[in-house]
Design an enzyme around this catalytic site. Structure first.
Site, PDB file in Angstrom:
ATOM      1  N   ARG A 231       1.827  -5.039  -5.026  1.00  0.00           N
ATOM      2  CA  ARG A 231       3.043  -4.707  -4.284  1.00  0.00           C
ATOM      3  C   ARG A 231       3.608  -5.969  -3.639  1.00  0.00           C
ATOM      4  O   ARG A 231       2.870  -6.867  -3.236  1.00  0.00           O
ATOM      5  CB  ARG A 231       2.749  -3.689  -3.179  1.00  0.00           C
ATOM      6  CG  ARG A 231       2.534  -2.262  -3.662  1.00  0.00           C
ATOM      7  CD  ARG A 231       3.818  -1.616  -4.225  1.00  0.00           C
ATOM      8  NE  ARG A 231       3.617  -0.235  -4.614  1.00  0.00           N
ATOM      9  CZ  ARG A 231       3.320   0.172  -5.862  1.00  0.00           C
ATOM     10  NH1 ARG A 231       3.197  -0.692  -6.838  1.00  0.00           N
ATOM     11  NH2 ARG A 231       3.185   1.456  -6.130  1.00  0.00           N
ATOM     12  N   HIS A 279       8.786  -5.474 -12.097  1.00  0.00           N
ATOM     13  CA  HIS A 279       7.865  -4.362 -11.821  1.00  0.00           C
ATOM     14  C   HIS A 279       7.570  -3.591 -13.120  1.00  0.00           C
ATOM     15  O   HIS A 279       7.799  -2.379 -13.203  1.00  0.00           O
ATOM     16  CB  HIS A 279       8.447  -3.417 -10.762  1.00  0.00           C
ATOM     17  CG  HIS A 279       7.400  -2.581 -10.084  1.00  0.00           C
ATOM     18  ND1 HIS A 279       7.442  -2.246  -8.757  1.00  0.00           N
ATOM     19  CD2 HIS A 279       6.275  -2.005 -10.567  1.00  0.00           C
ATOM     20  CE1 HIS A 279       6.387  -1.500  -8.447  1.00  0.00           C
ATOM     21  NE2 HIS A 279       5.669  -1.331  -9.543  1.00  0.00           N
TER      22      HIS A 279
HETATM   23  P1  NAP Z   1      -7.559   2.000  -6.656  1.00  0.00           P
HETATM   24  O1  NAP Z   1      -8.334   2.595  -7.765  1.00  0.00           O
HETATM   25  O2  NAP Z   1      -7.346   2.812  -5.420  1.00  0.00           O
HETATM   26  O3  NAP Z   1      -8.300   0.635  -6.261  1.00  0.00           O
HETATM   27  C1  NAP Z   1      -8.021  -0.066  -5.099  1.00  0.00           C
HETATM   28  C2  NAP Z   1      -9.059  -1.162  -4.932  1.00  0.00           C
HETATM   29  O4  NAP Z   1      -8.690  -1.962  -3.803  1.00  0.00           O
HETATM   30  C3  NAP Z   1     -10.473  -0.623  -4.635  1.00  0.00           C
HETATM   31  O5  NAP Z   1     -11.446  -1.430  -5.255  1.00  0.00           O
HETATM   32  C4  NAP Z   1     -10.556  -0.748  -3.120  1.00  0.00           C
HETATM   33  O6  NAP Z   1     -11.874  -0.918  -2.615  1.00  0.00           O
HETATM   34  C5  NAP Z   1      -9.786  -2.025  -2.893  1.00  0.00           C
HETATM   35  N1  NAP Z   1      -9.299  -2.091  -1.509  1.00  0.00           N
HETATM   36  C6  NAP Z   1      -8.457  -1.270  -0.860  1.00  0.00           C
HETATM   37  N2  NAP Z   1      -8.265  -1.670   0.394  1.00  0.00           N
HETATM   38  C7  NAP Z   1      -9.020  -2.782   0.557  1.00  0.00           C
HETATM   39  C8  NAP Z   1      -9.270  -3.652   1.640  1.00  0.00           C
HETATM   40  N3  NAP Z   1      -8.696  -3.483   2.825  1.00  0.00           N
HETATM   41  N4  NAP Z   1     -10.103  -4.676   1.431  1.00  0.00           N
HETATM   42  C9  NAP Z   1     -10.714  -4.870   0.242  1.00  0.00           C
HETATM   43  N5  NAP Z   1     -10.527  -4.080  -0.832  1.00  0.00           N
HETATM   44  C10 NAP Z   1      -9.680  -3.052  -0.673  1.00  0.00           C
HETATM   45  O7  NAP Z   1      -6.122   1.548  -7.147  1.00  0.00           O
HETATM   46  P2  NAP Z   1      -5.625   1.189  -8.638  1.00  0.00           P
HETATM   47  O8  NAP Z   1      -5.350   2.422  -9.403  1.00  0.00           O
HETATM   48  O9  NAP Z   1      -6.568   0.192  -9.201  1.00  0.00           O
HETATM   49  O10 NAP Z   1      -4.207   0.494  -8.312  1.00  0.00           O
HETATM   50  C11 NAP Z   1      -4.128  -0.622  -7.454  1.00  0.00           C
HETATM   51  C12 NAP Z   1      -2.676  -0.891  -7.069  1.00  0.00           C
HETATM   52  O11 NAP Z   1      -1.982  -1.451  -8.195  1.00  0.00           O
HETATM   53  C13 NAP Z   1      -1.851   0.332  -6.709  1.00  0.00           C
HETATM   54  O12 NAP Z   1      -2.067   0.729  -5.381  1.00  0.00           O
HETATM   55  C14 NAP Z   1      -0.421  -0.150  -6.939  1.00  0.00           C
HETATM   56  O13 NAP Z   1       0.123  -0.678  -5.759  1.00  0.00           O
HETATM   57  C15 NAP Z   1      -0.591  -1.269  -7.967  1.00  0.00           C
HETATM   58  N6  NAP Z   1       0.055  -0.937  -9.248  1.00  0.00           N
HETATM   59  C16 NAP Z   1       1.076  -1.717  -9.692  1.00  0.00           C
HETATM   60  C17 NAP Z   1       1.678  -1.443 -10.900  1.00  0.00           C
HETATM   61  C18 NAP Z   1       2.789  -2.302 -11.419  1.00  0.00           C
HETATM   62  O14 NAP Z   1       3.458  -1.927 -12.379  1.00  0.00           O
HETATM   63  N7  NAP Z   1       3.006  -3.467 -10.878  1.00  0.00           N
HETATM   64  C19 NAP Z   1       1.234  -0.354 -11.668  1.00  0.00           C
HETATM   65  C20 NAP Z   1       0.184   0.415 -11.200  1.00  0.00           C
HETATM   66  C21 NAP Z   1      -0.404   0.112  -9.980  1.00  0.00           C
HETATM   67  P3  NAP Z   1     -12.985   0.227  -2.808  1.00  0.00           P
HETATM   68  O15 NAP Z   1     -13.387   0.094  -4.266  1.00  0.00           O
HETATM   69  O16 NAP Z   1     -14.072  -0.149  -1.889  1.00  0.00           O
HETATM   70  O17 NAP Z   1     -12.324   1.527  -2.500  1.00  0.00           O
HETATM   71  C1  GLV Z   2       3.421   1.390 -10.020  1.00  0.00           C
HETATM   72  O1  GLV Z   2       3.784   0.477  -9.379  1.00  0.00           O
HETATM   73  C2  GLV Z   2       2.386   2.309  -9.647  1.00  0.00           C
HETATM   74  O2  GLV Z   2       1.952   2.277  -8.482  1.00  0.00           O
HETATM   75  O3  GLV Z   2       1.970   3.101 -10.504  1.00  0.00           O
END
Ligand code: NAP
Ligand code: GLV
Length: 316
Positions: A231, A279
């Site tokens: 983000r 994005h």
């Molecule tokens: P997720 O499964 O919830 O994973 C989040 C990871 O971040 C987990 O390993 C979590 O730790 C860690 N985390 C959260 N808060 C933290 C903190 N304060 N300190 C250290 N580690 C922390 O999320 P995801 O599905 O992988 O997605 C991640 C992010 O990618 C989304 O929230 C979104 O913003 C972004 N995204 C972007 C796009 C794009 O097109 N650019 C697309 C999809 C997603 P734990 O393992 O200990 O819980």
């Molecule tokens: C895209 O940014 C998502 O959070 O899936």
């Protein structure tokens, strides 16, 4: 069962048809301003506050993306916006991880082999052979080892560079060194020391805002690279420009921004060391998302539990 739908993009009707096919018994409607009628489920992306508030009886809100920051920001600004007993469920992978892996692998190879420098040399009409970075010290650090971060870390390790990861709670990934704990804690800095390319895949929460800042850049290898695919609020923008100007960082690839679309007069457009994509590193895929959400709605309707439920206080 009644399902409310909101997706502010042109192909919303195709999504509605897809959901209707996947859930033939459901009564689906696209939310319109003033619609306060009851619904059992909402399937939404960046919904207006009115869609969520004053909607008693809502059992679950399905977010059409992985990041729920936009919905949780509404709750933080006005507590009580989210119906009290409704679950908030986000997408888990549903085709995004493969795209994210491709995007990050591409950035890693581009910087490792210095294709970014060749593009700049070409623009100047210069023919120089550049030594690639040594693979064995091109350490990639992945911030966030969740659904996407863990797969990205594995896919980058397959390129033969050293990979390490950081998460809040301890994670074990074969072949990947992992650290965990609070951001800006001792373990966090141990993770950063020696990183040549930092990938951010944290969720946007109050704890992670501005995590990509001067303090973090200074702990990386000099002339490091930053890839932000999570983000825009994670990045301290002026710190990035300063770090590029003084050589702390060599380049950055940014897919997300504080303001999207990135305004035409934004300084990032003019910084040749910043690569910008709109994005688009991992798009929500319609069929995969509909199938995952429909399966979860059916499971909830049968009284079962589902995965991907957001912990509201934690923020992801
Ligand atoms: P997720 O499964 O919830 O994973 C989040 C990871 O971040 C987990 O390993 C979590 O730790 C860690 N985390 C959260 N808060 C933290 C903190 N304060 N300190 C250290 N580690 C922390 O999320 P995801 O599905 O992988 O997605 C991640 C992010 O990618 C989304 O929230 C979104 O913003 C972004 N995204 C972007 C796009 C794009 O097109 N650019 C697309 C999809 C997603 P734990 O393992 O200990 O819980
Ligand atoms: C895209 O940014 C998502 O959070 O899936």
């Amino acid at each position: 069962m009644k399902i409310l739908f909101w997706l502010p993009q042109a192909d919303a009707s195709t999504w509605l048809h897809g959901l209707a096919r996947a859930l033939p018994g459901a009564e689906l409607r696209e939310w319109q301003p003033g619609d306060n009628a009851a619904a059992d489920y909402a399937v939404v992306w960046r919904p207006p506050r009115e869609l969520l508030s004053a909607r008693p009886g809502l059992r679950a809100i399905f977010n059409l993306g992985a990041g729920v920051d936009a919905i949780l920001a509404l709750e933080r600004e006005q507590p009580g916006t989210l119906p009290r007993d409704a679950l908030l469920v986000r997408l888990e992978d549903s085709g995004m991880a493969d795209q994210m892996c491709e995007y990050v692998q591409h950035a890693v190879l581009r910087y490792l082999r210095r294709f970014d420098d060749y593009a700049l040399a070409q623009a100047r009409g210069e023919w120089h052979v550049l030594a690639p970075h040594p693979r064995e010290t091109f350490t990639v650090g992945v911030l966030g080892l969740g659904v996407l971060g863990a797969q990205v870390a594995r896919s980058v390790a397959a390129l033969g560079v050293p990979v390490r990861g950081f998460s809040r709670s301890a994670r074990h990934l074969d072949g990947i060194a992992t650290w965990s704990g609070p951001l800006h804690g001792e373990q966090f800095y141990a993770f950063l020391d020696g990183v040549k390319l930092l990938v951010n895949l944290l969720p946007a929460t109050p704890d992670t805002e501005n995590i990509l800042d001067a303090r973090v850049f200074a702990r990386l290898e000099r002339g490091a690279y930053v890839v932000n695919v999570a983000r825009g609020t994670h990045l301290a923008e002026q710190d990035l420009l300063d770090a590029l100007a003084d050589g702390t960082l060599a380049a950055a690839t940014l897919d997300v921004f504080r303001e999207e679309p990135l305004p035409p007069d934004h300084l990032f457009w003019r910084e040749t060391r910043i690569t910008i994509t709109p994005h688009s590193s991992a798009l929500t895929l319609r069929d995969e998302a509909i199938s995952q959400i429909a399966d979860k709605i059916e499971a909830l309707a049968r009284g079962e539990t589902v995965s991907g439920v957001v912990h509201i206080e934690r923020g992801y």
